[in-house]
Design a protein around this motif. Sequence first.
Motif, PDB file in Angstrom:
ATOM      1  N   LEU A 204      -1.149   9.481   1.448  1.00 41.17           N
ATOM      2  CA  LEU A 204      -1.987  10.590   1.023  1.00 41.17           C
ATOM      3  C   LEU A 204      -1.694  11.788   1.912  1.00 41.17           C
ATOM      4  O   LEU A 204      -1.686  11.669   3.141  1.00 41.17           O
ATOM      5  N   PHE A 211      -2.702  11.725   5.762  1.00 44.37           N
ATOM      6  CA  PHE A 211      -4.022  11.138   5.942  1.00 44.37           C
ATOM      7  C   PHE A 211      -3.821   9.665   6.277  1.00 44.37           C
ATOM      8  O   PHE A 211      -3.353   8.902   5.443  1.00 44.37           O
ATOM      9  N   ARG A 212      -4.166   9.274   7.502  1.00 44.04           N
ATOM     10  CA  ARG A 212      -3.841   7.917   7.945  1.00 44.04           C
ATOM     11  C   ARG A 212      -5.008   6.946   7.866  1.00 44.04           C
ATOM     12  O   ARG A 212      -4.807   5.737   7.964  1.00 44.04           O
ATOM     13  N   GLY A 213      -6.222   7.447   7.738  1.00 44.90           N
ATOM     14  CA  GLY A 213      -7.380   6.560   7.763  1.00 44.90           C
ATOM     15  C   GLY A 213      -7.796   6.260   9.191  1.00 44.90           C
ATOM     16  O   GLY A 213      -7.083   6.598  10.144  1.00 44.90           O
ATOM     17  N   ALA A 214      -8.965   5.606   9.312  1.00 44.97           N
ATOM     18  CA  ALA A 214      -9.548   5.409  10.640  1.00 44.97           C
ATOM     19  C   ALA A 214      -8.671   4.530  11.529  1.00 44.97           C
ATOM     20  O   ALA A 214      -8.611   4.724  12.739  1.00 44.97           O
ATOM     21  N   ARG A 215      -7.977   3.555  10.925  1.00 44.40           N
ATOM     22  CA  ARG A 215      -7.183   2.627  11.741  1.00 44.40           C
ATOM     23  C   ARG A 215      -5.710   2.677  11.376  1.00 44.40           C
ATOM     24  O   ARG A 215      -4.936   1.816  11.780  1.00 44.40           O
ATOM     25  N   PHE A 217      -4.445   2.447   8.252  1.00 49.36           N
ATOM     26  CA  PHE A 217      -4.109   1.597   7.108  1.00 49.36           C
ATOM     27  C   PHE A 217      -4.269   2.304   5.766  1.00 49.36           C
ATOM     28  O   PHE A 217      -4.212   1.641   4.726  1.00 49.36           O
ATOM     29  N   ALA A 218      -4.533   3.584   5.757  1.00 49.13           N
ATOM     30  CA  ALA A 218      -4.773   4.261   4.478  1.00 49.13           C
ATOM     31  C   ALA A 218      -3.546   4.152   3.572  1.00 49.13           C
ATOM     32  O   ALA A 218      -2.420   4.009   4.050  1.00 49.13           O
ATOM     33  N   GLY A 219      -3.790   4.204   2.259  1.00 53.97           N
ATOM     34  CA  GLY A 219      -2.682   4.249   1.310  1.00 53.97           C
ATOM     35  C   GLY A 219      -2.262   2.912   0.738  1.00 53.97           C
ATOM     36  O   GLY A 219      -1.213   2.809   0.106  1.00 53.97           O
TER      37      GLY A 219
ATOM     38  N   ASP B 190     -15.597   8.626  10.129  1.00 59.02           N
ATOM     39  CA  ASP B 190     -14.789   8.394   8.920  1.00 59.02           C
ATOM     40  C   ASP B 190     -15.480   7.329   8.090  1.00 59.02           C
ATOM     41  O   ASP B 190     -15.416   6.152   8.422  1.00 59.02           O
ATOM     42  N   LEU B 298      -8.385   4.336   1.610  1.00 61.29           N
ATOM     43  CA  LEU B 298      -8.843   5.344   2.570  1.00 61.29           C
ATOM     44  C   LEU B 298      -8.995   4.826   3.986  1.00 61.29           C
ATOM     45  O   LEU B 298      -9.077   5.606   4.930  1.00 61.29           O
ATOM     46  N   ASP B 299      -9.099   3.508   4.139  1.00 60.89           N
ATOM     47  CA  ASP B 299      -9.257   2.911   5.460  1.00 60.89           C
ATOM     48  C   ASP B 299     -10.350   3.606   6.280  1.00 60.89           C
ATOM     49  O   ASP B 299     -10.096   4.134   7.355  1.00 60.89           O
ATOM     50  N   PRO B 300     -11.583   3.589   5.764  1.00 58.18           N
ATOM     51  CA  PRO B 300     -12.684   4.190   6.531  1.00 58.18           C
ATOM     52  C   PRO B 300     -13.149   3.245   7.636  1.00 58.18           C
ATOM     53  O   PRO B 300     -12.850   2.055   7.602  1.00 58.18           O
ATOM     54  N   GLN B 301     -13.898   3.792   8.593  1.00 55.69           N
ATOM     55  CA  GLN B 301     -14.520   2.923   9.597  1.00 55.69           C
ATOM     56  C   GLN B 301     -15.603   2.071   8.972  1.00 55.69           C
ATOM     57  O   GLN B 301     -15.870   0.965   9.423  1.00 55.69           O
ATOM     58  N   ASP B 337     -19.076  -3.701   8.817  1.00 61.05           N
ATOM     59  CA  ASP B 337     -18.622  -2.344   8.477  1.00 61.05           C
ATOM     60  C   ASP B 337     -19.288  -1.840   7.196  1.00 61.05           C
ATOM     61  O   ASP B 337     -19.094  -0.692   6.803  1.00 61.05           O
TER      62      ASP B 337
END
Lengths: 380, 380
Positions: A204, A211-215, A217-219, B190, B298-301, B337
């Motif tokens: 993303l 946009f990588r996400g919080a850890r 792992f995004a995408g 996030d 999105l890999d949010p917290q 989470d």
Amino acid sequence: MRALAAGEKVTRAGVAAEVGLTRATVSTLVDELLAAGLLEERGAQRPGTVGRPGTALGLSATGPAGVGAEIGVDHLAACVVDLRGTVRCRTEAPAANRDRPAPAVLAELAELTARVTKEAQEAGLRPVGTTVAVPGLVGRDRGTVLRAPNLGWEDVPVAAALGANTVVENEANLGALAELWLGGHDRLADFVHVSAEIGIGAALVVEGRLFRGARGFAGELGHVPVRPDGPLCSCGAHGCLETYAGEEALLRSAGVATARGPAALRKAAREGDPAALRALEEAGAALGIALSGAVNLLDPQAVVVGGPLADLAPWLLPGVRRELAARVTDRQWRPEDLVTSRLGRDGVLRGAAYSSVRTVLDDPASWINGSAVTPGGLEG
Amino acid sequence: MRALAAGEKVTRAGVAAEVGLTRATVSTLVDELLAAGLLEERGAQRPGTVGRPGTALGLSATGPAGVGAEIGVDHLAACVVDLRGTVRCRTEAPAANRDRPAPAVLAELAELTARVTKEAQEAGLRPVGTTVAVPGLVGRDRGTVLRAPNLGWEDVPVAAALGANTVVENEANLGALAELWLGGHDRLADFVHVSAEIGIGAALVVEGRLFRGARGFAGELGHVPVRPDGPLCSCGAHGCLETYAGEEALLRSAGVATARGPAALRKAAREGDPAALRALEEAGAALGIALSGAVNLLDPQAVVVGGPLADLAPWLLPGVRRELAARVTDRQWRPEDLVTSRLGRDGVLRGAAYSSVRTVLDDPASWINGSAVTPGGLEG
């Protein structure tokens, strides 16, 4: 440097107007950048514009350069791009990297990068760093591959094996950055980039940044549920996108032997093979369903299909487009917002190389002062 | 101001250490802020700490305040919060706003906001602006409701009807900001915030800011496909989350008359009614499937369930949790989470009010200099 990289306002006066500095200040800066080999003059600007003709300026075709390297499941590649993003040297080797010992893979890759680096130096370029694209998850140190299931790797210190000024990055991310930087789109700053080799990844780009996400792992588009009771996925869940549109699933449903790969599938589709066409149509629909969710959540300007998937676009995209049209109804989603990358398979490698040299665009002063430039202008 | 808003380092010396200015500079600034009524002294700091005891400082309980207003399908509300985010006055009126003429709704809302504003002024507060929460899409001018299907509104100039210093914002966004600012979470920056009244909305907070998407449509979780061949949705697609977990679908599947609303459903669930429990379990599973896609992308917290949905959490969440555990396998996703908001139904209204006064925290100088403060610290 950015004004010039964008290819706009290419005289001193134009740059001054663009960046809001005086003509005199810009002239001083330009002279410094010329002396440092970051810019070059290209003769008088074409006539017909108002006022005294200026001298056209451009980013130097010699000077700093970036090295990109790519570790694929079945190939290795390396290339060098100059400040403009133009590929100046490139080499590639087929390889069977799945479950091959990492040191052997990295030794061969180091040979390839050494070869293109030497070639670039002989052409007057000065490589500033290397970015390695991997099909896996990269640690926060930007040097270690934490996990690359399709290579069978865990915790491999890739950067350390390739010498100083090397960073490692996920291939889907580099594909997306290549699209942002080199894809030739006008003002495209918010998009979902879908790519696939064995798995299906997405990256993303938001406001021109990854946009990588919080850890980090995004995408993970490949594990978005398409049919909650669908086939069992390698991740343990049911009905993930990968069980419909991942390479393995796609080849199986098309009746093409896995070993023959996507090229055989493309050939079958081109020849009108019904099983191949049906498999691609169904994979496209599954991709469209998963992307509908992504578009509803993220509201991107566009979805860009890149990487090896782009080669299958003629057969995949009708299904994708149909599902998007049916499922994204609440906003202005236009068929033309689904785009096929023009970079093709080379996007990832070019993105890797260009990210190595972008730091010079971002911070020319460090380059001029000779301080260490760390590669990895990865934030776009 | 931010250091004090965070409730940390509450002496002059503590603030100096926190923000990296000298004690003398901080003292001068603090005196100015005290004189302007933005801060107040709270006596000597508790003993036991090292060094000369400082005077504890805090945000003023008088001084600037923000007005929040809310237009719901079946109610109107207004409140005032002080700089600390504490609700100081609040009023609410039941209303049948669906398809009621907008001018009548806005006239009634203006009365409510005038009432709480007067009450706040009498308590020594100085309201700086109003933020109106609406269940719909807001234009870029932050004043017009472009479309609110559940109210039957199109292109309604809401801000203009409510006087100067008024902005309008989508309720899901304000609910998410309330969670960020007032939710009492530690370092949660996030997250995906899910809320629902009639529809199901989500808002994404990324790096402590609202993520709006390229055209302002981000967060449409309600139209993420759950089962591609599922029931027809009002949006024209099939199997959207709303067809399983939207209020109407949920009440129907629980056998509760729509007119009796979610309170009746909650009562039925509390009494162990099998149809209600099954409906909530199934809605929870659908929500979990849609959220699995969101988390993979999105890999949010965290995922925060807020708004009226939070009242149904005991029966909804087991299904959500089960699907997330089964479908988000590729990363560290922990059951904890998934969080239920502690703000409950009031989150949106408090978020609206607090966003009106946050600009003073962001730019105390404008307040002190008496320049116009524009409400809407909506970027977090």
